[in-house]
Scaffold this motif. Structure first.
Motif, mmCIF file in Angstrom:
data_model
loop_
_atom_site.group_PDB
_atom_site.id
_atom_site.type_symbol
_atom_site.label_atom_id
_atom_site.label_comp_id
_atom_site.label_asym_id
_atom_site.label_seq_id
_atom_site.Cartn_x
_atom_site.Cartn_y
_atom_site.Cartn_z
ATOM 1 N N THR A 1 0.836 -1.213 0.000
ATOM 2 C CA THR A 1 0.000 0.000 0.000
ATOM 3 C C THR A 1 0.864 1.253 0.000
ATOM 4 N N PHE A 2 1.850 1.321 0.885
ATOM 5 C CA PHE A 2 2.712 2.487 0.959
ATOM 6 C C PHE A 2 3.522 2.635 -0.333
ATOM 7 N N CYS A 3 4.042 1.535 -0.848
ATOM 8 C CA CYS A 3 4.831 1.602 -2.074
ATOM 9 C C CYS A 3 4.007 2.144 -3.233
ATOM 10 N N ALA A 4 2.735 1.690 -3.314
ATOM 11 C CA ALA A 4 1.864 2.178 -4.384
ATOM 12 C C ALA A 4 1.603 3.671 -4.242
ATOM 13 N N TRP A 5 1.457 4.124 -3.022
ATOM 14 C CA TRP A 5 1.200 5.550 -2.819
ATOM 15 C C TRP A 5 2.369 6.411 -3.307
ATOM 16 N N VAL A 6 3.607 5.964 -2.993
ATOM 17 C CA VAL A 6 4.772 6.798 -3.314
ATOM 18 C C VAL A 6 5.357 6.456 -4.685
ATOM 19 N N GLY A 7 4.771 5.461 -5.388
ATOM 20 C CA GLY A 7 5.235 5.121 -6.718
ATOM 21 C C GLY A 7 6.596 4.431 -6.746
ATOM 22 N N ARG A 8 6.862 3.622 -5.744
ATOM 23 C CA ARG A 8 8.166 2.923 -5.672
ATOM 24 C C ARG A 8 7.947 1.436 -5.380
ATOM 25 N N LEU B 1 7.203 12.650 -0.459
ATOM 26 C CA LEU B 1 7.401 12.938 -1.872
ATOM 27 C C LEU B 1 7.164 11.694 -2.713
ATOM 28 N N HIS B 2 6.314 11.822 -3.715
ATOM 29 C CA HIS B 2 6.104 10.767 -4.686
ATOM 30 C C HIS B 2 7.341 10.665 -5.586
ATOM 31 N N ARG B 3 7.453 9.587 -6.306
ATOM 32 C CA ARG B 3 8.591 9.434 -7.214
ATOM 33 C C ARG B 3 8.681 10.620 -8.186
ATOM 34 N N ASP B 4 7.522 11.105 -8.651
ATOM 35 C CA ASP B 4 7.534 12.206 -9.611
ATOM 36 C C ASP B 4 7.695 13.572 -8.950
ATOM 37 N N GLY B 5 7.914 13.601 -7.641
ATOM 38 C CA GLY B 5 8.160 14.851 -6.931
ATOM 39 C C GLY B 5 6.939 15.479 -6.296
ATOM 40 N N ARG B 6 5.761 14.906 -6.537
ATOM 41 C CA ARG B 6 4.546 15.466 -5.932
ATOM 42 C C ARG B 6 4.533 15.246 -4.426
ATOM 43 N N PRO B 7 4.175 16.268 -3.650
ATOM 44 C CA PRO B 7 4.033 16.060 -2.203
ATOM 45 C C PRO B 7 2.714 15.384 -1.889
ATOM 46 N N LEU B 8 2.762 14.364 -1.072
ATOM 47 C CA LEU B 8 1.560 13.657 -0.648
ATOM 48 C C LEU B 8 1.371 13.883 0.853
ATOM 49 N N PRO B 9 0.298 14.555 1.255
ATOM 50 C CA PRO B 9 0.067 14.733 2.693
ATOM 51 C C PRO B 9 -0.304 13.408 3.357
ATOM 52 N N MET B 10 0.457 13.045 4.382
ATOM 53 C CA MET B 10 0.196 11.794 5.099
ATOM 54 C C MET B 10 0.248 12.029 6.602
ATOM 55 N N VAL B 11 -0.499 11.197 7.315
ATOM 56 C CA VAL B 11 -0.527 11.254 8.773
ATOM 57 C C VAL B 11 0.206 10.020 9.310
ATOM 58 N N GLU C 1 7.793 0.869 14.508
ATOM 59 C CA GLU C 1 6.690 0.435 13.660
ATOM 60 C C GLU C 1 5.843 1.659 13.317
ATOM 61 N N LEU C 2 5.577 1.873 12.017
ATOM 62 C CA LEU C 2 4.862 3.060 11.547
ATOM 63 C C LEU C 2 3.585 2.653 10.829
ATOM 64 N N ALA C 3 2.534 3.361 11.116
ATOM 65 C CA ALA C 3 1.279 3.242 10.368
ATOM 66 C C ALA C 3 1.021 4.607 9.720
ATOM 67 N N VAL C 4 0.855 4.612 8.397
ATOM 68 C CA VAL C 4 0.753 5.868 7.643
ATOM 69 C C VAL C 4 -0.568 5.906 6.897
ATOM 70 N N PHE C 5 -1.238 7.096 6.916
ATOM 71 C CA PHE C 5 -2.536 7.257 6.246
ATOM 72 C C PHE C 5 -2.470 8.432 5.278
ATOM 73 N N LEU C 6 -3.017 8.225 4.089
ATOM 74 C CA LEU C 6 -3.136 9.351 3.156
ATOM 75 C C LEU C 6 -4.111 10.382 3.729
ATOM 76 N N ALA C 7 -3.770 11.632 3.532
ATOM 77 C CA ALA C 7 -4.587 12.700 4.142
ATOM 78 C C ALA C 7 -5.060 13.702 3.103
ATOM 79 N N HIS C 8 -5.376 13.210 1.888
ATOM 80 C CA HIS C 8 -5.847 14.132 0.854
ATOM 81 C C HIS C 8 -7.112 14.869 1.298
ATOM 82 N N ASP C 9 -8.116 14.116 1.734
ATOM 83 C CA ASP C 9 -9.380 14.742 2.134
ATOM 84 C C ASP C 9 -9.187 15.632 3.349
#
Length: 398
Positions: free
Chosen positions: A41-48, A93-103, A118-126
């Protein structure tokens, strides 16, 4: 027992899939941030790919510059002191340089073999969008508040200036009314001397020119005396509690007839007719009624047609009596009617050569009020009539 064990545990393959495809990003790192494990899930979010990150990258390497500074100055010390960090919002930072807000949420673990996080990360777009909108609304509200406060300050300044101007105007008006009362009072004595002297001169033998001059002097003195009486009454009505009246039984028709006769002499050359209806005693102030009739007739003479008569009607019925003065001529404009009895109000069709300060009808209204009565006006079809309606009995007029 077998069914309970089946419900409480997942097969190894399903547990691995749950980890990899969890609704949040899951990472395990060393104390220095080196990534030991990361889910799909995290890898897909950051494109890596996981291979790019595990053992080759640190969590802080994936953060924006501001996030890296926060990681060094706050994240690491907090984990060392309290063993956990919760609800930390950072830009990844996404692979393409876009900032992704995460909690981020992190827990520190320590064992004999070492320390890991141990880290749990959530996308925070909304959430990020909501926070931006909230910030914009807050700025907009602060702007509206600032404008409102500025408007309130301007309004307070305007009100203060208005109150100051009002105080100044009231002081000036009071001074003017008091001065008018003093001057009017002081003018009565010399006018009395002039009137007496005119009477004495008229007792002698005079030529026709002298008699005409004496008549004009008498009429002018009478008008000046009436004007001063109006000014004094105006001041009393404005500064006191209304006009004072002395009530007594009167013969209404005789009083009006005598007043009309005197007015014929004052307005020589003008036709003034007296009509009467009804009989009976009335209770009123004779002096004030004479003053009322004089003001109404003077108004009719001023604004009425010069070749038409002024009609004065005295009428008595069971509970009231009235005095009406009518004239023919131009009617009163509709927009002027509501203000006709206000002080300093004059019509627009006065006869040439007439002079007035606009107090006559105001005094008429005050005299009617002092008798617990009223005065009305009708003006239509080339005729205007003022009617004062007053109570006959002393107990209602007092």
């Amino acid at each position: 027992m077998e069914q309970r064990e089946t419900a409480g545990a997942l097969p190894q393959a399903d547990a691995e899939s749950l980890y990899e495809n969890a609704a949040c990003g899951l990472l395990v790192t060393l104390a220095d941030g080196v990534i030991l494990r990361v889910n799909h899930t995290f890898c897909a979010w950051v494109g890596r790919e996981a291979e790019e990150l595990v053992g080759r990258a640190k969590v802080q390497d994936l953060l924006s510059m501001g996030g890296r500074i926060f990681h060094q100055t706050h994240w690491t010390p907090l984990l060392a002191m309290q063993g956990s960090v919760a609800e930390v919002k950072l830009d990844v930072l996404h692979r393409d340089g876009r900032p992704l807000p995460m909690v981020f949420n992190a827990v520190r673990h320590t064992s004999a073999t070492g320390t890991w996080h141990e880290l749990a990360v959530f996308l925070a777009h909304d959430r990020h969008k909501y926070e931006k909108e909230l910030l914009l609304e807050r700025k907009r509200a602060e702007g509206l508040l600032a404008r409102h406060q500025e408007a309130q300050r301007a309004l307070a300044v305007a009100q203060e200036e208005r109150d100051r101007q009002k105080t100044v105007a009231e002081d000036r008006a009071l001074f003017a009314e008091q001065m008018m009362a003093i001057v009017s009072h002081d003018l009565r004595n010399p006018l009395s001397v002039i009137r007496m002297s005119t009477h004495l001169i008229g007792m002698g033998e005079l030529s026709s020119n002298q008699l005409r001059a004496l008549g004009r002097l008498s009429a002018s003195t009478l008008r000046a005396t009436r004007l001063i009486a109006d000014l004094l009454d105006f001041t009393q009505a404005r500064l006191g509690n209304g006009l004072q009246v002395h009530l007594e039984p009167i013969d209404l028709h005789a009083l009006v007839a005598e007043s009309v006769e005197d007015l014929r002499l004052a307005f020589e050359g003008r036709s003034i007719v007296h009509q009467q209806r009804g009989r009976g005693a009335c209770v009123a102030s004779s002096d004030r009624l004479v003053q009322m009739i004089g003001n109404l007739v003077a108004n009719a003479i001023t604004y009425g047609a010069p070749d038409k008569p002024v009609v004065v009607t005295s009428a008595i019925d069971d509970r009231t009596f009235s005095i009406a003065v009518g004239n023919e001529g131009a009617v009163i404009a509709a927009e002027l009617l509501p203000h006709l009895f206000d002080p300093m109000t004059r019509g627009q069709s006065a006869q040439e050569g007439t002079h007035s300060v606009g107090l006559g009808l105001f005094i008429v209204r005050e005299i009617a009020r002092a008798h617990r009565g009223s005065v009305t006006v009708t003006s239509a079809n080339g005729a205007t009539t003022f009617t004062a309606l007053l109570p006959r009995a002393a107990e209602t007029a007092a």
